[in-house]
Design a protein around this motif. Structure first.
Motif, PDB file in Angstrom:
ATOM      1  N   VAL A  40       0.839  -1.198   0.000  1.00 39.43           N
ATOM      2  CA  VAL A  40       0.000   0.000   0.000  1.00 39.43           C
ATOM      3  C   VAL A  40       0.878   1.254   0.000  1.00 39.43           C
ATOM      4  O   VAL A  40       0.689   2.170  -0.812  1.00 39.43           O
ATOM      5  N   GLY A  41       1.871   1.287   0.893  1.00 39.51           N
ATOM      6  CA  GLY A  41       2.753   2.450   0.984  1.00 39.51           C
ATOM      7  C   GLY A  41       3.480   2.703  -0.326  1.00 39.51           C
ATOM      8  O   GLY A  41       3.497   3.824  -0.842  1.00 39.51           O
ATOM      9  N   GLN A  42       4.047   1.650  -0.887  1.00 34.68           N
ATOM     10  CA  GLN A  42       4.819   1.818  -2.125  1.00 34.68           C
ATOM     11  C   GLN A  42       3.948   2.314  -3.262  1.00 34.68           C
ATOM     12  O   GLN A  42       4.357   3.175  -4.032  1.00 34.68           O
ATOM     13  N   LEU A  43       2.738   1.756  -3.387  1.00 37.11           N
ATOM     14  CA  LEU A  43       1.873   2.177  -4.486  1.00 37.11           C
ATOM     15  C   LEU A  43       1.507   3.647  -4.322  1.00 37.11           C
ATOM     16  O   LEU A  43       1.683   4.452  -5.238  1.00 37.11           O
ATOM     17  N   VAL A  44       1.019   4.032  -3.145  1.00 29.99           N
ATOM     18  CA  VAL A  44       0.554   5.410  -2.934  1.00 29.99           C
ATOM     19  C   VAL A  44       1.704   6.406  -3.107  1.00 29.99           C
ATOM     20  O   VAL A  44       1.620   7.354  -3.895  1.00 29.99           O
ATOM     21  N   PHE A  45       2.801   6.172  -2.391  1.00 31.53           N
ATOM     22  CA  PHE A  45       3.874   7.167  -2.396  1.00 31.53           C
ATOM     23  C   PHE A  45       4.656   7.167  -3.714  1.00 31.53           C
ATOM     24  O   PHE A  45       5.178   8.210  -4.118  1.00 31.53           O
ATOM     25  N   SER A  46       4.738   6.020  -4.373  1.00 36.71           N
ATOM     26  CA  SER A  46       5.407   5.997  -5.684  1.00 36.71           C
ATOM     27  C   SER A  46       4.555   6.739  -6.715  1.00 36.71           C
ATOM     28  O   SER A  46       5.081   7.435  -7.581  1.00 36.71           O
ATOM     29  N   VAL A  47       3.223   6.587  -6.631  1.00 34.60           N
ATOM     30  CA  VAL A  47       2.343   7.320  -7.545  1.00 34.60           C
ATOM     31  C   VAL A  47       2.518   8.821  -7.318  1.00 34.60           C
ATOM     32  O   VAL A  47       2.680   9.586  -8.280  1.00 34.60           O
ATOM     33  N   PHE A  48       2.510   9.253  -6.058  1.00 31.14           N
ATOM     34  CA  PHE A  48       2.708  10.672  -5.740  1.00 31.14           C
ATOM     35  C   PHE A  48       3.996  11.192  -6.377  1.00 31.14           C
ATOM     36  O   PHE A  48       3.991  12.183  -7.109  1.00 31.14           O
ATOM     37  N   ALA A  66      -8.487  18.550 -18.764  1.00 28.90           N
ATOM     38  CA  ALA A  66      -9.941  18.460 -18.624  1.00 28.90           C
ATOM     39  C   ALA A  66     -10.316  18.342 -17.151  1.00 28.90           C
ATOM     40  O   ALA A  66     -11.244  19.009 -16.678  1.00 28.90           O
ATOM     41  N   ALA A  67      -9.583  17.498 -16.419  1.00 21.37           N
ATOM     42  CA  ALA A  67      -9.863  17.334 -14.993  1.00 21.37           C
ATOM     43  C   ALA A  67      -9.642  18.646 -14.256  1.00 21.37           C
ATOM     44  O   ALA A  67     -10.424  19.025 -13.378  1.00 21.37           O
ATOM     45  N   LYS A  68      -8.568  19.371 -14.665  1.00 26.72           N
ATOM     46  CA  LYS A  68      -8.264  20.631 -14.001  1.00 26.72           C
ATOM     47  C   LYS A  68      -9.372  21.654 -14.258  1.00 26.72           C
ATOM     48  O   LYS A  68      -9.782  22.393 -13.363  1.00 26.72           O
ATOM     49  N   LEU A  69      -9.871  21.697 -15.517  1.00 27.28           N
ATOM     50  CA  LEU A  69     -10.943  22.628 -15.863  1.00 27.28           C
ATOM     51  C   LEU A  69     -12.197  22.344 -15.045  1.00 27.28           C
ATOM     52  O   LEU A  69     -12.942  23.243 -14.694  1.00 27.28           O
ATOM     53  N   ASP A  70     -12.410  21.050 -14.759  1.00 28.57           N
ATOM     54  CA  ASP A  70     -13.559  20.674 -13.940  1.00 28.57           C
ATOM     55  C   ASP A  70     -13.354  21.044 -12.476  1.00 28.57           C
ATOM     56  O   ASP A  70     -14.207  20.771 -11.644  1.00 28.57           O
ATOM     57  N   GLY A  71     -12.207  21.633 -12.185  1.00 30.24           N
ATOM     58  CA  GLY A  71     -11.954  22.092 -10.819  1.00 30.24           C
ATOM     59  C   GLY A  71     -11.386  21.034  -9.895  1.00 30.24           C
ATOM     60  O   GLY A  71     -11.383  21.204  -8.680  1.00 30.24           O
ATOM     61  N   ALA A  72     -10.887  19.927 -10.473  1.00 29.48           N
ATOM     62  CA  ALA A  72     -10.336  18.873  -9.629  1.00 29.48           C
ATOM     63  C   ALA A  72      -8.953  19.280  -9.114  1.00 29.48           C
ATOM     64  O   ALA A  72      -8.141  19.818  -9.861  1.00 29.48           O
ATOM     65  N   THR A 100      -5.163  18.311  -7.238  1.00 25.43           N
ATOM     66  CA  THR A 100      -4.148  17.344  -7.651  1.00 25.43           C
ATOM     67  C   THR A 100      -4.499  15.922  -7.223  1.00 25.43           C
ATOM     68  O   THR A 100      -4.435  14.993  -8.032  1.00 25.43           O
ATOM     69  N   LEU A 101      -4.904  15.764  -5.958  1.00 24.16           N
ATOM     70  CA  LEU A 101      -5.192  14.414  -5.476  1.00 24.16           C
ATOM     71  C   LEU A 101      -6.353  13.801  -6.234  1.00 24.16           C
ATOM     72  O   LEU A 101      -6.328  12.626  -6.579  1.00 24.16           O
ATOM     73  N   ARG A 102      -7.399  14.617  -6.512  1.00 22.05           N
ATOM     74  CA  ARG A 102      -8.546  14.096  -7.262  1.00 22.05           C
ATOM     75  C   ARG A 102      -8.144  13.739  -8.680  1.00 22.05           C
ATOM     76  O   ARG A 102      -8.593  12.742  -9.235  1.00 22.05           O
ATOM     77  N   THR A 103      -7.302  14.574  -9.295  1.00 24.61           N
ATOM     78  CA  THR A 103      -6.828  14.268 -10.650  1.00 24.61           C
ATOM     79  C   THR A 103      -6.079  12.935 -10.651  1.00 24.61           C
ATOM     80  O   THR A 103      -6.295  12.088 -11.517  1.00 24.61           O
ATOM     81  N   ILE A 104      -5.206  12.755  -9.655  1.00 26.58           N
ATOM     82  CA  ILE A 104      -4.446  11.505  -9.589  1.00 26.58           C
ATOM     83  C   ILE A 104      -5.393  10.319  -9.427  1.00 26.58           C
ATOM     84  O   ILE A 104      -5.302   9.323 -10.148  1.00 26.58           O
ATOM     85  N   TRP A 105      -6.342  10.452  -8.511  1.00 28.74           N
ATOM     86  CA  TRP A 105      -7.220   9.321  -8.194  1.00 28.74           C
ATOM     87  C   TRP A 105      -8.205   9.015  -9.325  1.00 28.74           C
ATOM     88  O   TRP A 105      -8.429   7.866  -9.657  1.00 28.74           O
ATOM     89  N   HIS A 106      -8.777  10.066  -9.942  1.00 31.90           N
ATOM     90  CA  HIS A 106      -9.840   9.836 -10.927  1.00 31.90           C
ATOM     91  C   HIS A 106      -9.352   9.743 -12.361  1.00 31.90           C
ATOM     92  O   HIS A 106     -10.062   9.240 -13.228  1.00 31.90           O
ATOM     93  N   VAL A 107      -8.160  10.284 -12.646  1.00 25.48           N
ATOM     94  CA  VAL A 107      -7.681  10.251 -14.032  1.00 25.48           C
ATOM     95  C   VAL A 107      -6.420   9.390 -14.168  1.00 25.48           C
ATOM     96  O   VAL A 107      -6.379   8.446 -14.953  1.00 25.48           O
TER      97      VAL A 107
END
Lengths: 290, 270
Positions: free
Chosen positions: B78-86, B166-172, B174-181
Motif C-alpha cells: 500500500v505504501g509503495q503504491l501510494v507514495f510511488s504514484v505521488f 480536462a480534470a483541471k478545468l472541472d476544478g479537480a 491534484t489528489l482528485r486528478t491523480i485518483w480519478h484520471v
C-alpha cells in the motif's frame, strides 16, 4: 503565483519518498562511513578508533579473499547464464506454438525466494538422501567438498537466472526487423553467418544491459549461498563478500570492520556501474529497439 | 525435423526447470517413513498432509511467520503504491525547481546495495529502540522505491495532457486528478509494480534476518532458514516449509505473468 503553487504541490507529493529515500538509502551511506571509524559490538557503547578498522581489514586477508571468491563466482555464473539464456531465447523465438508457455515456465525460479530455493537445493544436493545422488546412484558431496561446493552453488544460481536472462534476449530478438534477415537470406547468407553477422551485433544493447545488471546483482549474492553453504562453506571456499560482511557484523560482532568492507564494496560497485555506463553509451549505435 | 528438435530442447529446459520443484513438493507430501524407505522418484503413496499439519502445529508454528509476512507485504504494498504514484506524478507532470537534480538523486540510489545499508540501518534502529518490531520490517520500504517511481514516471509521461487539463478545468485538485484520471488509465503498470513489490518483499531475507530476533516477528524466509539449520535431516518437513515459501508467489505470478513479463521488457528497453 501559479508556479509557486505547483512547486508546493510537487514537494508535498514528494515528501514521503524524499524522507524514505533520504533516511533509508542516502543517510545509511553517511552512517556506514562513521561506523567504519568506530569499534562497536552491536550492544555496548561505540568508541572512535580512527583507521584501526581499515588496518585490521587490510591485515586480515579474508575480505580480499571473499572479493576474489565473489569475482570467481561471477566469472562462472555470468558467461554460463548468458550463453544458456541466449540459446533459450533463440529456441523460444522460432515462432512455435507454446513458446509463450515455455518462456513463463523458465522464469519461475526467478520469482521464488532465493533463500527458499537454496534450502530446496540443499536437499536436492544432500549427500545420502538427496534427489540428485539418488538419481545418479552415487554418493557425491556436492556442497561439502571444497572442490565441488563453488561450482554447485554457481550452478544453482545459473538455474535460477537463466529464464530471466532469456526473457531479455527474447525481447531483443523480437525487436530485430524481419526485413534484415530476409535481405541477408537473399544474399545467400547461411543461418550460422546470419547469427554471427546480424543477430549478435544487433543484440548488442540487450547483451550489455543484461551483463551490466546481472554482474552487479550477482556480485551481491547472499541468500542462496547462505542456505546452501552456511558459514562460508567447506574451508571457506564459498565465502562471498556479502556473506563476509554479514558474518563479520552479526556473528563476529566486529561492526566497524564490517562497515569498512561495506564501504569498499559500495565504491567498487559504483565504479563498475560508471565504467560500464560509459562503455555502454559508446557502443549502442546498433539500437533498433524503437 | 527442425521443429521436433526445437521442441525437444525446449522440453529439456522445462524438465530441468521443473524437476527440483516437483521433487521437493512430492517430498513435502510424503510421510517421513516413506521418504526414508523408498526411492526419491516414487510418488507420495498415499499423499499425506501430515508434514503441513506438523509445520503449522505447535512445535514449528508456521502460522505466525506466514501471518507476519502477509502483513508486512500488505503494508509495504500500500505504501509503495501510494507514495510511488505521488512522486512519479510530481516528476512526470509538474515543473518545479530542483526536479531534474532530485530525479537524478533518486536514480542514483538504485546503486546502493542492500548489504551496504543493513549495518548502518541496524545501528540507527537500535538507537531508536525499534529493533525487532513490526515497523522495523516495513519502514525502510514503505515510502516508495526508486525503481517503482522510475517505472511509473515513464508511464505517466505518456498520459495525454488533454486528459489532465480536462480534470483541471472541472476544478479537480491534484489528489482528485491523480485518483480519478491518472490511476484508472495506469492500471496495467500499477499491477506490474504491485506484483514486483509483492515478490520482492515476500522473498526478502537479509534485512528481516538482521533486524528481528526470536519468533515474534520472524518472517517466512527467516523461519524456513531457521528450520533448515535446526532440523536439516527432517527433509519432509523442510520441503513442506519451502513449498509454503514458494507456492503462493508462483500462483500470483502465473495469474499475472503477462504484466511481469512486460515490465521486464519495459525496464530492459529504454
Amino acid at each position: 503565483m501559479r508556479r509557486r503553487q505547483e512547486t508546493r504541490t510537487a514537494y508535498l507529493l514528494l515528501a514521503p519518498s524524499l524522507f524514505g529515500i533520504g533516511a533509508f538509502l542516502v543517510l545509511p551511506i553517511l552512517v556506514v562511513a562513521v561506523l567504519a571509524t568506530q569499534r562497536w559490538d552491536l550492544i555496548g557503547p561505540r568508541t572512535f578508533v580512527g583507521f584501526d578498522n581499515v588496518v585490521a581489514v587490510a591485515a586480515d586477508g579474508r575480505f580480499v579473499r571473499s572479493l576474489l571468491i565473489t569475482a570467481g563466482f561471477v566469472a562462472i555464473v555470468i558467461p554460463a547464464q548468458t550463453v544458456l539464456g541466449l540459446v533459450a531465447a533463440l529456441l523460444l523465438n522460432r515462432g512455435l506454438r507454446g513458446s509463450a508457455a515455455f518462456r513463463v515456465l523458465y522464469v519461475l525460479p526467478w520469482i521464488c525466494a532465493p533463500l527458499a530455493l537454496g534450502v530446496m537445493w540443499s536437499w536436492v544436493l544432500a549427500p545420502t538422501d538427496g534427489a540428485l545422488n539418488a538419481l545418479i546412484g552415487r554418493r557425491v558431496e556436492w556442497l561439502a567438498d571444497p572442490v565441488l561446493a563453488m561450482p554447485s552453488v554457481a550452478a544453482v544460481t545459473v538455474w535460477t537466472q537463466v529464464g530471466y536472462v532469456a526473457l531479455f534476449f527474447s525481447a531483443g530478438l523480437r525487436a530485430i526487423p524481419d526485413t534484415v534477415h530476409e535481405a541477408a537470406m537473399l544474399d545467400g547468407a547461411s543461418p550460422w553467418q546470419r547469427f554471427w553477422r546480424i543477430t549478435l551485433p544487433l543484440l548488442r544493447p540487450t547483451t550489455f544491459f543484461v551483463l551490466v545488471t546481472q554482474i552487479i546483482a550477482t556480485f551481491q549474492v547472499f541468500d542462496s549461498v547462505y542456505a546452501l553453504t552456511p558459514d562460508g562453506g567447506p574451508q571457506g571456499v564459498t565465502d562471498v563478500v556479502a556473506g563476509r560482511i554479514y558474518y563479520e557484523a552479526f556473528e563476529q560482532r566486529a561492526v566497524g570492520q564490517a562497515a569498512v568492507m561495506a564501504l569498499v564494496l559500495f565504491v567498487l560497485l559504483v565504479a563498475v556501474t560508471v565504467v560500464q555506463q560509459r562503455w555502454f553509451a559508446r557502443r549502442t549505435t546498433y539500437d533498433l529497439s524503437t | 525435423m527442425r521443429t521436433a528438435g526445437t521442441y525437444l530442447l525446449l522440453a529439456l529446459g522445462a524438465v530441468a526447470t521443473l524437476a527440483p520443484f516437483l521433487l521437493s513438493v512430492a517430498t513435502a507430501f510424503k510421510s517421513p517413513r516413506q521418504f526414508a524407505s523408498e526411492p526419491v522418484l516414487t510418488p507420495p503413496d498415499p499423499p499425506t498432509l501430515s508434514n503441513f499439519a506438523e509445520l503449522f502445529g505447535e512445535r514449528y508454528d508456521f502460522v505466525a511467520p506466514t501471518a507476519v509476512t502477509a502483513q508486512v507485504v500488505v503494508v509495504i504494498l500500500v505504501g509503495q503504491l501510494v507514495f510511488s504514484v505521488f512522486a512519479a506524478y510530481a516528476f512526470a507532470r509538474l515543473s518545479f525547481p530542483g526536479r531534474d537534480a532530485l530525479f537524478w538523486l533518486y536514480l542514483a540510489t538504485l546503486m546502493v546495495p542492500q548489504v551496504v545499508t543493513i549495518i548502518p540501518l541496524y545501528a540507527v534502529f537500535a538507537d531508536l529502540g525499534i529493533r525487532n518490531t513490526f515497523w522495523a520490517l516495513v519502514l525502510p520500504y514503505v515510502f516508495g522505491s526508486p525503481y517503482g517511481i522510475f517505472l511509473l514516471r515513464e508511464y505517466f509521461k505518456g498520459i495525454p495532457g488533454d486528459l489532465l487539463d480536462a480534470a483541471k478545468l472541472d476544478g479537480a485538485g491534484t489528489l482528485r486528478t491523480i485518483w480519478h484520471v491518472v490511476v484508472p488509465v495506469s492500471r496495467p503498470i500499477l499491477a506490474t509494480l504491485a506484483i514486483i513489490t509483492v515478490v520482492t518483499h515476500w522473498n526478502n531475507f537479509l534485512w528481516p534476518l538482521v533486524i528481528t530476533s526470536g519468533r515474534q516477528w520472524q518472517v517466512l524466509t527467516v523461519a524456513t532458514s531457521a528450520l533448515q539449520s535446526q532440523y536439516n535431516s527432517n527433509w519432509t518437513i523442510v520441503m513442506a516449509a519451502t513449498t509454503i515459501a514458494i507456492l503462493p508467489l508462483m500462483i500470483v505470478f502465473l495469474a499475472f505473468q503477462r504484466h511481469v513479463v512486460r515490465s521486464i521488457t519495459i525496464t530492459g528497453f529504454r
